[in-house]
Design a protein around this motif. Structure first.
Motif, PDB file in Angstrom:
ATOM      1  N   UNK A 182       0.818  -1.211   0.000  1.00 15.45           N
ATOM      2  CA  UNK A 182       0.000   0.000   0.000  1.00 15.45           C
ATOM      3  C   UNK A 182       0.854   1.264   0.000  1.00 15.45           C
ATOM      4  N   UNK A 183       1.960   1.270   0.715  1.00 13.21           N
ATOM      5  CA  UNK A 183       2.800   2.477   0.762  1.00 13.21           C
ATOM      6  C   UNK A 183       3.281   2.862  -0.637  1.00 13.21           C
ATOM      7  N   UNK A 184       3.693   1.879  -1.437  1.00 16.86           N
ATOM      8  CA  UNK A 184       4.175   2.148  -2.799  1.00 16.86           C
ATOM      9  C   UNK A 184       3.048   2.689  -3.672  1.00 16.86           C
ATOM     10  N   UNK A 185       1.870   2.058  -3.609  1.00 13.61           N
ATOM     11  CA  UNK A 185       0.750   2.538  -4.429  1.00 13.61           C
ATOM     12  C   UNK A 185       0.277   3.907  -3.967  1.00 13.61           C
ATOM     13  N   UNK A 186       0.226   4.128  -2.664  1.00  9.35           N
ATOM     14  CA  UNK A 186      -0.190   5.437  -2.157  1.00  9.35           C
ATOM     15  C   UNK A 186       0.762   6.524  -2.644  1.00  9.35           C
ATOM     16  N   UNK A 187       2.058   6.272  -2.575  1.00 14.56           N
ATOM     17  CA  UNK A 187       3.026   7.261  -3.063  1.00 14.56           C
ATOM     18  C   UNK A 187       2.781   7.572  -4.535  1.00 14.56           C
ATOM     19  N   UNK A 188       2.473   6.563  -5.330  1.00 16.12           N
ATOM     20  CA  UNK A 188       2.230   6.784  -6.755  1.00 16.12           C
ATOM     21  C   UNK A 188       0.953   7.590  -6.978  1.00 16.12           C
ATOM     22  N   UNK A 189      -0.155   7.163  -6.415  1.00 13.49           N
ATOM     23  CA  UNK A 189      -1.433   7.847  -6.663  1.00 13.49           C
ATOM     24  C   UNK A 189      -1.485   9.241  -6.036  1.00 13.49           C
ATOM     25  N   UNK A 249      -5.915   1.043   4.064  1.00 14.42           N
ATOM     26  CA  UNK A 249      -6.841   1.475   3.016  1.00 14.42           C
ATOM     27  C   UNK A 249      -6.847   3.001   2.870  1.00 14.42           C
ATOM     28  N   UNK A 250      -6.843   3.452   1.619  1.00  9.50           N
ATOM     29  CA  UNK A 250      -6.923   4.886   1.314  1.00  9.50           C
ATOM     30  C   UNK A 250      -8.005   5.069   0.251  1.00  9.50           C
ATOM     31  N   UNK A 251      -8.823   6.090   0.433  1.00 11.12           N
ATOM     32  CA  UNK A 251      -9.893   6.383  -0.515  1.00 11.12           C
ATOM     33  C   UNK A 251      -9.724   7.790  -1.083  1.00 11.12           C
ATOM     34  N   UNK A 252      -9.881   7.892  -2.398  1.00 13.55           N
ATOM     35  CA  UNK A 252      -9.913   9.173  -3.100  1.00 13.55           C
ATOM     36  C   UNK A 252     -11.357   9.359  -3.558  1.00 13.55           C
ATOM     37  N   UNK A 253     -11.853  10.591  -3.566  1.00 21.54           N
ATOM     38  CA  UNK A 253     -13.269  10.805  -3.867  1.00 21.54           C
ATOM     39  C   UNK A 253     -13.481  12.039  -4.729  1.00 21.54           C
ATOM     40  N   UNK A 254     -14.363  11.896  -5.699  1.00 19.94           N
ATOM     41  CA  UNK A 254     -14.816  13.005  -6.544  1.00 19.94           C
ATOM     42  C   UNK A 254     -16.319  12.903  -6.588  1.00 19.94           C
ATOM     43  N   UNK A 255     -17.007  13.832  -5.933  1.00 23.28           N
ATOM     44  CA  UNK A 255     -18.463  13.744  -5.888  1.00 23.28           C
ATOM     45  C   UNK A 255     -18.878  12.418  -5.264  1.00 23.28           C
ATOM     46  N   UNK A 256     -19.701  11.649  -5.980  1.00 28.67           N
ATOM     47  CA  UNK A 256     -20.152  10.363  -5.479  1.00 28.67           C
ATOM     48  C   UNK A 256     -19.277   9.194  -5.912  1.00 28.67           C
ATOM     49  N   UNK A 257     -18.191   9.457  -6.617  1.00 29.11           N
ATOM     50  CA  UNK A 257     -17.315   8.404  -7.132  1.00 29.11           C
ATOM     51  C   UNK A 257     -16.090   8.255  -6.248  1.00 29.11           C
ATOM     52  N   UNK A 258     -15.707   7.000  -5.953  1.00 31.17           N
ATOM     53  CA  UNK A 258     -14.539   6.737  -5.108  1.00 31.17           C
ATOM     54  C   UNK A 258     -13.574   5.785  -5.812  1.00 31.17           C
ATOM     55  N   UNK A 259     -12.292   6.049  -5.623  1.00 31.38           N
ATOM     56  CA  UNK A 259     -11.234   5.137  -6.014  1.00 31.38           C
ATOM     57  C   UNK A 259     -10.509   4.764  -4.740  1.00 31.38           C
ATOM     58  N   UNK A 260     -10.477   3.489  -4.425  1.00 32.41           N
ATOM     59  CA  UNK A 260      -9.806   3.029  -3.221  1.00 32.41           C
ATOM     60  C   UNK A 260      -8.571   2.218  -3.575  1.00 32.41           C
ATOM     61  N   UNK A 261      -7.574   2.293  -2.720  1.00 34.24           N
ATOM     62  CA  UNK A 261      -6.419   1.403  -2.808  1.00 34.24           C
ATOM     63  C   UNK A 261      -6.232   0.818  -1.416  1.00 34.24           C
ATOM     64  N   UNK A 262      -5.975  -0.481  -1.381  1.00 34.14           N
ATOM     65  CA  UNK A 262      -5.869  -1.106  -0.080  1.00 34.14           C
ATOM     66  C   UNK A 262      -4.996  -2.340  -0.091  1.00 34.14           C
ATOM     67  N   UNK A 263      -4.502  -2.679   1.072  1.00 31.85           N
ATOM     68  CA  UNK A 263      -3.674  -3.871   1.255  1.00 31.85           C
ATOM     69  C   UNK A 263      -4.605  -5.068   1.408  1.00 31.85           C
ATOM     70  N   UNK A 264      -4.295  -6.151   0.660  1.00 29.88           N
ATOM     71  CA  UNK A 264      -5.123  -7.353   0.705  1.00 29.88           C
ATOM     72  C   UNK A 264      -4.222  -8.575   0.835  1.00 29.88           C
ATOM     73  N   UNK A 265      -4.543  -9.448   1.775  1.00 30.38           N
ATOM     74  CA  UNK A 265      -3.708 -10.624   2.044  1.00 30.38           C
ATOM     75  C   UNK A 265      -3.683 -11.622   0.892  1.00 30.38           C
TER      76      UNK A 265
END
Length: 116
Positions: free
Chosen positions: A15-22, A37-53
């Motif tokens: 997640x740290x690598x992807x967060x730095x990129x986005x 988990x990190x969420x980016x939001x524009x109006x009602x639309x969300x892009x999330x990036x998260x760590x998954x096992x």
């Protein structure tokens, strides 16, 4: 029934690598940051990036799903991102439907398209 798309999540083992990129490279501003988990939001639309096992390594099929990010000046954004070292697989090109598209891969190999 379904009323529309409200979000997309990209899972990663780093997640740290992807967060730095986005956040730092693409310039997206986080809406919420939680452990794993990190969420980016524009109006009602969300892009999330998260760590998954269950996710490891790079995306083995990077063209299966493409995340499209809207930009106001694709040529300017392309130049800025190339200057930051982003590798594009497709420079800005005019599509038959009249819009501009450019394609890059994030650090996990996920396909991101810029659209104007």
């Amino acid at each position: 029934m379904i009323e529309g798309l409200v979000g997309v999540i990209i899972w990663t083992e780093d997640l740290d690598r992807l967060l730095a990129f986005y956040r730092d490279t693409l310039g997206l501003q986080p809406h919420s940051v939680r452990p794993g988990f990190v969420s980016f939001r524009w109006g009602g639309m969300r892009l999330g990036i998260g760590k998954h096992s269950e996710v490891t390594g790079r995306n083995k099929e990077p063209y299966r799903v493409m995340v499209n990010l809207g930009v106001d000046d694709i040529h300017r954004v392309y130049r800025e991102l190339v200057g930051k070292g982003v590798q594009f697989v497709r420079p800005p090109e005019m599509e038959h439907w009249g819009g501009w598209v450019s394609t890059l891969l994030d650090p996990d190999g996920n396909t991101i398209q810029l659209m104007e």
